[in-house]
Motif scaffolding. Structure first.
Motif, PDB file in Angstrom:
ATOM      1  N   LYS A  35     111.285 -48.601  20.510  1.00 11.72           N
ATOM      2  CA  LYS A  35     112.170 -49.544  21.194  1.00 11.72           C
ATOM      3  C   LYS A  35     113.646 -49.198  21.004  1.00 11.72           C
ATOM      4  O   LYS A  35     114.444 -49.333  21.936  1.00 11.72           O
ATOM      5  CB  LYS A  35     111.907 -50.971  20.696  1.00 11.72           C
TER       6      LYS A  35
ATOM      7  N   GLU B 258     122.925 -48.159  26.804  1.00  9.09           N
ATOM      8  CA  GLU B 258     122.538 -48.172  28.221  1.00  9.09           C
ATOM      9  C   GLU B 258     121.180 -47.521  28.464  1.00  9.09           C
ATOM     10  O   GLU B 258     120.452 -47.915  29.383  1.00  9.09           O
ATOM     11  CB  GLU B 258     123.616 -47.453  29.039  1.00  9.09           C
ATOM     12  N   LEU B 259     120.827 -46.525  27.679  1.00 11.27           N
ATOM     13  CA  LEU B 259     119.567 -45.813  27.899  1.00 11.27           C
ATOM     14  C   LEU B 259     118.372 -46.737  27.689  1.00 11.27           C
ATOM     15  O   LEU B 259     118.384 -47.621  26.841  1.00 11.27           O
ATOM     16  CB  LEU B 259     119.459 -44.622  26.943  1.00 11.27           C
ATOM     17  N   LYS B 260     117.348 -46.501  28.470  1.00 18.62           N
ATOM     18  CA  LYS B 260     116.112 -47.256  28.302  1.00 18.62           C
ATOM     19  C   LYS B 260     115.486 -46.935  26.951  1.00 18.62           C
ATOM     20  O   LYS B 260     115.701 -45.859  26.390  1.00 18.62           O
ATOM     21  CB  LYS B 260     115.138 -46.901  29.419  1.00 18.62           C
ATOM     22  N   PRO B 261     114.681 -47.833  26.410  1.00 15.37           N
ATOM     23  CA  PRO B 261     113.977 -47.553  25.151  1.00 15.37           C
ATOM     24  C   PRO B 261     113.100 -46.320  25.290  1.00 15.37           C
ATOM     25  O   PRO B 261     112.592 -46.034  26.385  1.00 15.37           O
ATOM     26  CB  PRO B 261     113.132 -48.813  24.923  1.00 15.37           C
TER      27      PRO B 261
ATOM     28  N   ASP C  65     109.891 -46.342  27.328  1.00 16.01           N
ATOM     29  CA  ASP C  65     109.942 -46.381  28.793  1.00 16.01           C
ATOM     30  C   ASP C  65     110.236 -45.020  29.415  1.00 16.01           C
ATOM     31  O   ASP C  65     110.340 -44.915  30.637  1.00 16.01           O
ATOM     32  CB  ASP C  65     111.002 -47.392  29.250  1.00 16.01           C
ATOM     33  N   TRP C  66     110.424 -43.992  28.583  1.00 19.89           N
ATOM     34  CA  TRP C  66     110.693 -42.646  29.088  1.00 19.89           C
ATOM     35  C   TRP C  66     109.380 -41.892  29.281  1.00 19.89           C
ATOM     36  O   TRP C  66     108.407 -42.123  28.555  1.00 19.89           O
ATOM     37  CB  TRP C  66     111.534 -41.869  28.086  1.00 19.89           C
TER      38      TRP C  66
ATOM     39  N   LYS D  22     111.527 -37.684  27.016  1.00 20.62           N
ATOM     40  CA  LYS D  22     111.874 -38.452  25.815  1.00 20.62           C
ATOM     41  C   LYS D  22     112.105 -37.526  24.627  1.00 20.62           C
ATOM     42  O   LYS D  22     113.150 -37.604  23.955  1.00 20.62           O
ATOM     43  CB  LYS D  22     110.763 -39.450  25.508  1.00 20.62           C
TER      44      LYS D  22
ATOM     45  N   ARG E 264     110.243 -41.373  36.813  1.00 26.03           N
ATOM     46  CA  ARG E 264     111.037 -42.376  36.114  1.00 26.03           C
ATOM     47  C   ARG E 264     112.413 -41.811  35.785  1.00 26.03           C
ATOM     48  O   ARG E 264     112.614 -40.606  35.803  1.00 26.03           O
ATOM     49  CB  ARG E 264     110.343 -42.822  34.825  1.00 26.03           C
TER      50      ARG E 264
ATOM     51  N   ALA F 297     116.119 -42.329  33.133  1.00 30.13           N
ATOM     52  CA  ALA F 297     116.449 -42.667  31.747  1.00 30.13           C
ATOM     53  C   ALA F 297     117.330 -43.888  31.613  1.00 30.13           C
ATOM     54  O   ALA F 297     117.539 -44.372  30.513  1.00 30.13           O
ATOM     55  CB  ALA F 297     117.138 -41.477  31.081  1.00 30.13           C
ATOM     56  N   ALA F 298     117.891 -44.348  32.720  1.00 31.11           N
ATOM     57  CA  ALA F 298     118.843 -45.468  32.606  1.00 31.11           C
ATOM     58  C   ALA F 298     118.527 -46.547  33.618  1.00 31.11           C
ATOM     59  O   ALA F 298     117.748 -46.369  34.516  1.00 31.11           O
ATOM     60  CB  ALA F 298     120.268 -44.938  32.822  1.00 31.11           C
TER      61      ALA F 298
END
Length: 425
Positions: free
Chosen positions: A233, A365-368, A371-372, A377, A422, A424-425
């Motif tokens: 996370k 700002e980056l997704k957890p 979620d990558w 990732k 997907r 990254a942000a």
């Protein structure tokens, strides 16, 4: 009639196909690659929203440009004659700013790539990275023979070994992506074994070529990959927050902290011993201009030798005997070989605060990590670790070729994320 590719992916693949050639030529060509890729990508660029971190990053770049005008040897923007082959852009702040701008253009253009249009381009990119990997290993195994072969066209004592080490550092930026790509190729253990083998051979190559920066980088790469694995996370937030704190506290850690360790009389390698005094001298320069800094590349004018500091010379002579050699040795060899410390000294607290805020906001700002896509990732986390090492021990902060190579590597990771459907942000 349609002109050019329908996607930016082939443009990025073309740039990466030239990566091995540019790396072996000393890595300076990366600036040209990112500039050309950015120009070809203009048609794909669509800016719909400006994020807060982009504002902070832009403020830092503008501050660097401004700082160029009060550097001790402020240089002209353009010099020489293009028709005589002497044309160049001398102002480091402008070169840095244009490189970052081009890199952002490449990243934005990559962000428009649709999944269906990137498979072939990614295969080309992976092939180029594999060629670079084989080249690095072969170079490490046959370095004496290669130096002897190239002796007629390149100095085998200083110039060519430096180029070969830059080549290793250039590949090191791509190593996290290559490892992650191979590891996640299939469910069988054979792919994981292959990825581990790539890491082991790469680490051995850093030892054989004497590239200590990349050696440390591989360790940090694996550590950062472990962070996003353990912290699905908040992994990226932890990494980027750590970087921002490191930048803010660099003078305490390096200029003061390492001096205390050295004072204990512990045995230190010669290069690291000299680096501790280099960072101590740079720390004292920070105190002379703490808010605004001395201007980009000001450290090139700090030509103190150990002979100019009798206590330092006595310490070196007592540890390593050869006092005459140490007396003539420059304390700060061209630049501090630590980008955060150099940023402190040359852009002051204002510049450091702006870049620290930028890095912190990127992490927010980056997704957890959860979620990558898996490849992107771990490749992104590994790149963070590798950049941490290179920024701490190798190039000048204003080495635009390095930042160009980082931007291209980041674009490759983003392209893989786009391919996997997907972002990254």
């Amino acid at each position: 009639m349609t002109i050019g590719p329908k996607s930016f992916a082939p443009v990025l693949a073309g740039a990466l196909a030239l990566w091995p050639l540019m790396a072996y030529a000393g890595a300076q060509g990366f600036t040209v690659l990112v500039a050309i890729a950015a120009l070809l990508g203009l048609v794909y660029i669509r800016v719909q929203k400006i994020e807060t971190y982009a504002i902070a990053g832009s403020a830092f770049v503008l501050w660097v440009v401004a700082a160029s005008f009060w550097a001790p040897e402020a240089k002209d923007l353009l010099t020489g004659n293009p028709f005589e082959g002497s044309f160049s852009m001398d102002m480091p702040g402008i070169r840095f700013a244009l490189t970052i701008l081009a890199g952002i253009g490449v990243l934005v253009a990559t962000g428009t790539v649709m999944p269906a249009s990137s498979r072939t381009s990614l295969n080309v990119i992976v092939g180029a990275i594999a060629v670079q990997f084989v080249g690095v290993v072969v170079t490490a195994l046959f370095m004496p023979q290669i130096l002897a072969l190239l002796a007629p066209i390149s100095d085998p004592i200083t110039e060519m070994p430096q180029n070969l080490m830059r080549n290793v550092n250039a590949f090191a930026l791509l190593l996290p992506f290559l490892m992650a790509w191979v590891w996640h190729r299939g469910e069988t253990i054979h792919w994981q074994i292959a990825a581990i083998g790539i890491c082991i051979f790469s680490f051995a190559a850093t030892i054989l070529t004497g590239t200590q920066t990349s050696m440390v980088g591989i360790v940090l790469m694996l550590g950062c990959m472990g962070v996003v694995k353990v912290l699905p996370k908040n992994g990226f937030r932890v990494l980027f927050t750590t970087l921002s704190i490191y930048i803010l506290t660099t003078p305490i850690l390096l200029s003061w902290g390492l001096a205390q360790i050295r004072a204990l009389g512990l045995p230190l390698p010669r290069s690291f011993f000299s680096r501790t005094y280099s960072w101590e001298l740079v720390g004292s320069k920070i105190g002379d201009a703490p808010l605004l800094g001395h201007g980009p590349e000001a450290s090139q004018t700090w030509t103190d030798t150990f002979g100019d500091h009798p206590e330092w010379l006595a310490d070196a002579a007592s540890r390593y005997v050869d006092a005459d050699a140490w007396a003539a040795y420059q304390v700060v060899p061209i630049h501090p070989h630590n980008m955060p410390l150099q940023t402190w000294a040359e852009t002051g607290f204002i510049g450091v605060l702006l870049v620290s805020i930028f890095i912190f906001l990127v992490g927010r700002e980056l997704k957890p990590p959860a979620d990558w896509p898996p490849i992107s990732k771990y490749a992104a986390a590994g790149l963070i670790g590798m950049c941490f090492a290179i920024c701490s021990f190798a190039y000048s902060m204003w080495n635009e070729a390095f930042w160009a190579s980082v931007m291209l590597t980041s674009a490759v990771i983003l392209l893989q994320a786009r391919h996997d459907g997907r972002s990254a942000a």
